[in-house]
Design an enzyme around this catalytic site. Structure first.
Site, PDB file in Angstrom:
ATOM      1  N   GLU A   1       0.868  -1.170   0.000  1.00 20.15           N
ATOM      2  CA  GLU A   1       0.000   0.000   0.000  1.00 20.15           C
ATOM      3  C   GLU A   1       0.909   1.225   0.000  1.00 20.15           C
ATOM      4  O   GLU A   1       1.524   1.551   1.009  1.00 20.15           O
ATOM      5  CB  GLU A   1      -0.905   0.006   1.230  1.00 20.15           C
ATOM      6  CG  GLU A   1      -1.787   1.240   1.354  1.00 20.15           C
ATOM      7  CD  GLU A   1      -2.547   1.315   2.677  1.00 20.15           C
ATOM      8  OE1 GLU A   1      -2.787   2.443   3.152  1.00 20.15           O
ATOM      9  OE2 GLU A   1      -2.893   0.247   3.232  1.00 20.15           O
TER      10      GLU A   1
ATOM     11  N   LYS B   1     -11.338  -0.992   5.971  1.00 19.24           N
ATOM     12  CA  LYS B   1     -10.129  -0.679   6.725  1.00 19.24           C
ATOM     13  C   LYS B   1     -10.574  -0.127   8.073  1.00 19.24           C
ATOM     14  O   LYS B   1     -11.457   0.743   8.131  1.00 19.24           O
ATOM     15  CB  LYS B   1      -9.299   0.369   5.984  1.00 19.24           C
ATOM     16  CG  LYS B   1      -8.087   0.849   6.774  1.00 19.24           C
ATOM     17  CD  LYS B   1      -7.286   1.880   5.998  1.00 19.24           C
ATOM     18  CE  LYS B   1      -6.077   2.341   6.789  1.00 19.24           C
ATOM     19  NZ  LYS B   1      -5.246   3.309   6.047  1.00 19.24           N
TER      20      LYS B   1
ATOM     21  N   ARG C   1       0.959  10.124   0.961  1.00 21.37           N
ATOM     22  CA  ARG C   1       1.531  11.082   1.908  1.00 21.37           C
ATOM     23  C   ARG C   1       2.826  11.666   1.369  1.00 21.37           C
ATOM     24  O   ARG C   1       3.292  12.705   1.839  1.00 21.37           O
ATOM     25  CB  ARG C   1       1.800  10.390   3.249  1.00 21.37           C
ATOM     26  CG  ARG C   1       0.544   9.951   3.986  1.00 21.37           C
ATOM     27  CD  ARG C   1       0.894   9.275   5.291  1.00 21.37           C
ATOM     28  NE  ARG C   1      -0.289   8.708   5.930  1.00 21.37           N
ATOM     29  CZ  ARG C   1      -0.263   8.047   7.083  1.00 21.37           C
ATOM     30  NH1 ARG C   1       0.893   7.875   7.710  1.00 21.37           N
ATOM     31  NH2 ARG C   1      -1.369   7.550   7.601  1.00 21.37           N
TER      32      ARG C   1
ATOM     33  N   THR D   1      -3.896   6.428   1.694  1.00 25.72           N
ATOM     34  CA  THR D   1      -4.148   7.850   1.954  1.00 25.72           C
ATOM     35  C   THR D   1      -4.733   8.533   0.715  1.00 25.72           C
ATOM     36  O   THR D   1      -4.328   9.631   0.325  1.00 25.72           O
ATOM     37  CB  THR D   1      -2.871   8.588   2.418  1.00 25.72           C
ATOM     38  OG1 THR D   1      -2.137   7.752   3.316  1.00 25.72           O
ATOM     39  CG2 THR D   1      -3.228   9.864   3.177  1.00 25.72           C
TER      40      THR D   1
END
Length: 213
Positions: A42, A130, A46, A70
């Site tokens: 993943e 998640k 960011r 993100t």
């Protein structure tokens, strides 16, 4: 669950990765993950260049499950798809992004921690969520409590999970896989300590395997 979600479940862990130098690090990091028995990544938005990192990993290991984390905008969903990413992870539950992913045919794991989140996810037809940030939101106790009224969901907790508590999480039947940055810490990546990352991945896989017996 769809085939991608099943494959993630078989692996049992999902490394959450921030790459500040994709050109230098994405290739060897993908090698290390696969060598450690964790062919999934993943890559978070960011850091700039997340889509470039995904593209490099996918080209190097076509069978690897590479996706984005993100994700806050539909533009980032488009960048993920263009890079060959196979899934999207969002920190919160944004119905617009979930619906956009469904239209585009890419799996979305939205961040959910409340009954309202879960109920909205149910209406959106989701199956795997998640749970973020896991430890800070009540951890395994809350995950189990939430599964009582929402038994249709499997969850992928992320946030505060490490080698010390991985077994406890992995043993819970509600949990499909555990996400964590501990497998690929920034320091090991920037210093190119790929053998240590391989070791962390192997330890994680073994812990999950033992916990599920």
């Amino acid at each position: 669950m769809n085939e991608l979600q099943k494959r993630v479940g078989e692996i049992g862990v999902v490394p959450v990765i921030k790459l500040t130098n994709p050109q230098r690090d994405a290739g060897p990091l993908s090698d290390a993950l696969c060598a450690g028995g964790v062919p999934v990544a993943e890559i978070t938005f960011r850091a700039a260049g997340a889509d470039e990192a995904m593209r490099i990993m996918v080209e190097r290991h076509p069978d690897m499950l590479v996706g984005a984390g993100t994700v806050l905008t539909t533009e980032q969903v488009d960048k993920t798809i263009a890079a060959g990413g196979k899934f999207v992870v969002t920190p919160g539950l944004d119905p617009e992004i979930v619906k956009y992913c469904q239209e585009k045919g890419i799996t979305c794991f939205p961040g959910c921690t409340t009954p309202t989140d879960y109920h909205t996810a149910y209406k959106l037809g989701l199956e795997v969520l998640k749970f973020f940030p896991a430890e800070q939101s009540g951890g395994l106790a809350k995950i189990k409590a939430m599964s009582a009224p929402f038994s249709m969901f499997k969850v992928m907790p992320t946030g505060g999970i490490n080698l010390k508590n991985l077994a406890e999480y992995a043993a819970c039947p509600v949990i499909v896989a555990c996400g964590g940055s501990y497998m690929c810490p920034d320091k090991l990546i920037t210093e190119g300590k790929w053998d240590e990352i391989i070791d962390l991945c192997k330890k994680s896989v073994e812990i999950v395997k033992e916990a599920r017996k």
